[in-house]
Enzyme design. Structure first.
Site, mmCIF file in Angstrom:
data_model
loop_
_atom_site.group_PDB
_atom_site.id
_atom_site.type_symbol
_atom_site.label_atom_id
_atom_site.label_comp_id
_atom_site.label_asym_id
_atom_site.label_seq_id
_atom_site.Cartn_x
_atom_site.Cartn_y
_atom_site.Cartn_z
ATOM 1 N N HIS A 282 3.730 8.429 -9.803
ATOM 2 C CA HIS A 282 3.883 7.656 -8.566
ATOM 3 C C HIS A 282 4.550 6.306 -8.866
ATOM 4 O O HIS A 282 5.487 5.898 -8.183
ATOM 5 C CB HIS A 282 2.509 7.459 -7.904
ATOM 6 C CG HIS A 282 2.518 6.463 -6.789
ATOM 7 N ND1 HIS A 282 2.621 6.823 -5.469
ATOM 8 C CD2 HIS A 282 2.451 5.108 -6.812
ATOM 9 C CE1 HIS A 282 2.616 5.733 -4.725
ATOM 10 N NE2 HIS A 282 2.510 4.683 -5.512
ATOM 11 N N GLU A 283 4.058 5.624 -9.909
ATOM 12 C CA GLU A 283 4.649 4.326 -10.268
ATOM 13 C C GLU A 283 6.116 4.473 -10.641
ATOM 14 O O GLU A 283 6.955 3.658 -10.266
ATOM 15 C CB GLU A 283 3.878 3.680 -11.432
ATOM 16 C CG GLU A 283 2.433 3.326 -11.114
ATOM 17 C CD GLU A 283 2.320 2.342 -9.971
ATOM 18 O OE1 GLU A 283 3.177 1.463 -9.839
ATOM 19 O OE2 GLU A 283 1.365 2.466 -9.179
ATOM 20 N N HIS A 286 8.467 4.611 -7.743
ATOM 21 C CA HIS A 286 8.914 3.339 -7.174
ATOM 22 C C HIS A 286 10.211 2.874 -7.827
ATOM 23 O O HIS A 286 11.064 2.280 -7.179
ATOM 24 C CB HIS A 286 7.837 2.261 -7.353
ATOM 25 C CG HIS A 286 6.719 2.374 -6.361
ATOM 26 N ND1 HIS A 286 6.924 2.466 -5.012
ATOM 27 C CD2 HIS A 286 5.369 2.420 -6.533
ATOM 28 C CE1 HIS A 286 5.755 2.542 -4.388
ATOM 29 N NE2 HIS A 286 4.796 2.532 -5.300
ATOM 30 N N GLU A 364 5.486 3.825 -0.322
ATOM 31 C CA GLU A 364 4.352 4.537 -0.922
ATOM 32 C C GLU A 364 4.466 6.042 -0.685
ATOM 33 O O GLU A 364 4.227 6.847 -1.583
ATOM 34 C CB GLU A 364 3.024 4.011 -0.380
ATOM 35 C CG GLU A 364 2.694 2.582 -0.800
ATOM 36 C CD GLU A 364 2.736 2.387 -2.305
ATOM 37 O OE1 GLU A 364 2.323 3.291 -3.051
ATOM 38 O OE2 GLU A 364 3.207 1.322 -2.728
ATOM 39 N N ASP A 368 4.854 8.847 -3.570
ATOM 40 C CA ASP A 368 3.943 10.006 -3.634
ATOM 41 C C ASP A 368 4.743 11.310 -3.685
ATOM 42 O O ASP A 368 4.425 12.224 -4.454
ATOM 43 C CB ASP A 368 3.023 10.032 -2.400
ATOM 44 C CG ASP A 368 1.847 9.077 -2.527
ATOM 45 O OD1 ASP A 368 1.648 8.542 -3.643
ATOM 46 O OD2 ASP A 368 1.146 8.869 -1.530
HETATM 47 ZN ZN LIG Z 1 2.699 2.698 -5.011
#
Ligand SMILES: [Zn+2]
Length: 424
Positions: A282-283, A286, A364, A368
């Protein structure tokens, strides 16, 4: 521009923003209290009634405290501006430091005194939040000694970094003429980029211990993921977050060669390897979806607009007089203008903050989705749920409150958007 127009606009924005904050907080409290005793259907099998009630009580306690500190900050803001606090501080320092040491020392003293007074006013609230609220819900791990040391270190680092930066900006404001705001912006961007490099390697280690990730199996897994995603980071580190709090987290930090992945020890102790991998994916999402670059570009763009606005306001006597300050006649007004601008702006920008929150929630969802492509979506769902529970985040926020403030989507929406929701 007449000073009464400035006063009226500021007072109206302050009152309206306070009113909106109180209304939203009341809605949130009512909504959470109403749903306190029933776990929402999609979570019935995964969240216990005790955990759900704890999250509600924690949310309510933080909300009540938030109202108190909002009211206090509003009073302090009024005290600095229309009630003449900044004006008094200014005349005292101008008559002492200004006379003894000259205009630059006076301006730096004004900024420093403002920051110190602000820190002293905030300290009781921070103390209460840590040793009363966090403590009561079992999250606090800090001792009073560590807390005091943190405060002292924070002020020392702030002075070490902040004073030279302030001196540079004040010098630019005084020496570069009508386009000072453009040069100040260049300095500001340069400073922030430098800080991005220095923060993970120099500043963060002053407050926490960082050790290379030792768990070989997890390390192999994480490195395979990063290779899959086409990512090169200098290192994987574990941070002793448990020294201060039981809340868990993971983040990606740095720029260029100082780039690193940091796991809180509290996260590793709670999540299974597949879940850690999903959280990291997930990070990485980004970065892959360019959220970090977009966010930085947005912040730099807004600060340019803000500085240009200040460039105009600083030359208007009504800007000072309308906010309760008499401009200096025989000394530079740059430090005064900076402080007034920082004080007066938030009541206005509060009304556009939901846009930033909405953009953040969109990011976000995208991160995801990326994580589900690169790692196990079910592991991501169970990790999110565990982190939610560990942080006692409410599963039943007021929808409008969440739209306004939440940088992350509420758990229900977020899990429902994953390809394999736990709720099926
Ligand atoms: Zn996040």
């Amino acid at each position: 521009m007449h000073s009464l127009v400035v006063t009226a606009a500021f007072a109206a924005a302050l009152l309206a923003s306070l009113g909106l904050k109180f209304w939203l907080a009341t809605r949130q409290a009512r909504h959470v209290a109403r749903h306190r005793d029933a776990v929402p259907a999609p979570f019935a099998g995964t969240v216990t009634p005790e955990a759900h009630r704890k999250a509600a009580d924690y949310t309510l306690a933080k909300g009540r405290f938030g109202l108190l500190s909002t009211a206090f900050s509003g009073a302090v803001l009024l005290g600095w501006t229309l009630l003449g606090g900044l004006d008094s501080l200014n005349s005292v320092l101008l008559g002492t430091v200004g006379v003894e040491w000259g205009p630059m020392a006076y301006q730096l003293a004004l900024l420093a005194a403002f920051v110190l007074i602000g820190a002293a006013l905030d300290a009781p609230f921070e103390w209460w939040s840590t040793f009363r609220i966090e403590q009561r819900f079992g999250f606090n791990r800090m001792t009073t000694g560590l807390w005091l040391a943190d405060q002292a270190k924070g002020l020392a680092v702030g002075a070490l970094i902040g004073l030279p930066l302030a001196a540079l900006i004040l010098w630019i404001m005084g020496a570069t003429g009508g386009l000072w705001w453009l040069w100040a912006w260049v300095a500001w961007v340069g400073f922030n980029l430098t800080l991005l490099v220095l923060y993970p390697t120099v500043i963060a280690p002053l407050f926490n211990k960082f050790e290379p990730l030792a768990d070989e199996a997890l390390k192999g897994r994480v490195q395979a993921l990063m290779q899959r995603c086409g990512f090169a980071a200098k290192g994987l580190f574990v941070m002793d977050g448990s020294r201060r709090s039981a809340h868990a987290n993971a983040y990606f930090t740095g720029l260029g060669a100082s780039k690193r992945v940091v796991f809180f020890d509290t996260l590793l102790s709670r999540l299974a390897p597949a879940e850690v991998e999903a959280v990291l994916a997930h990070e990485l999402g980004h970065f892959k979806r360019r959220h970090v670059v977009k966010r930085m570009a947005g912040i730099f763009g807004l600060s340019l607009a803000g500085l240009a606005l200040l460039g105009w306001l600083a030359s208007q006597p009504a800007f000072y007089l309308g906010l309760g300050v008499r401009p200096n006649l025989g000394a530079p007004n740059d430090a005064l203008a900076l402080l007034l601008f920082m004080l007066a702006l938030p009541p206005f920008t509060f009304f556009v903050s939901p846009l930033a929150a909405a953009l953040s929630r969109k990011h976000e969802f995208e991160a995801d989705a990326y994580a589900c492509e690169q790692a196990d979506g079910r592991a991501l769902a169970s990790a999110l749920l565990k982190l939610h529970e560990d942080n006692a985040s409410t599963l039943t926020p007021d929808p409008l409150y969440a739209r306004f403030y939440y940088s992350h989507p509420p758990a229900g929406e977020r899990l429902a958007a994953l390809p394999e929701p736990v709720a099926s």
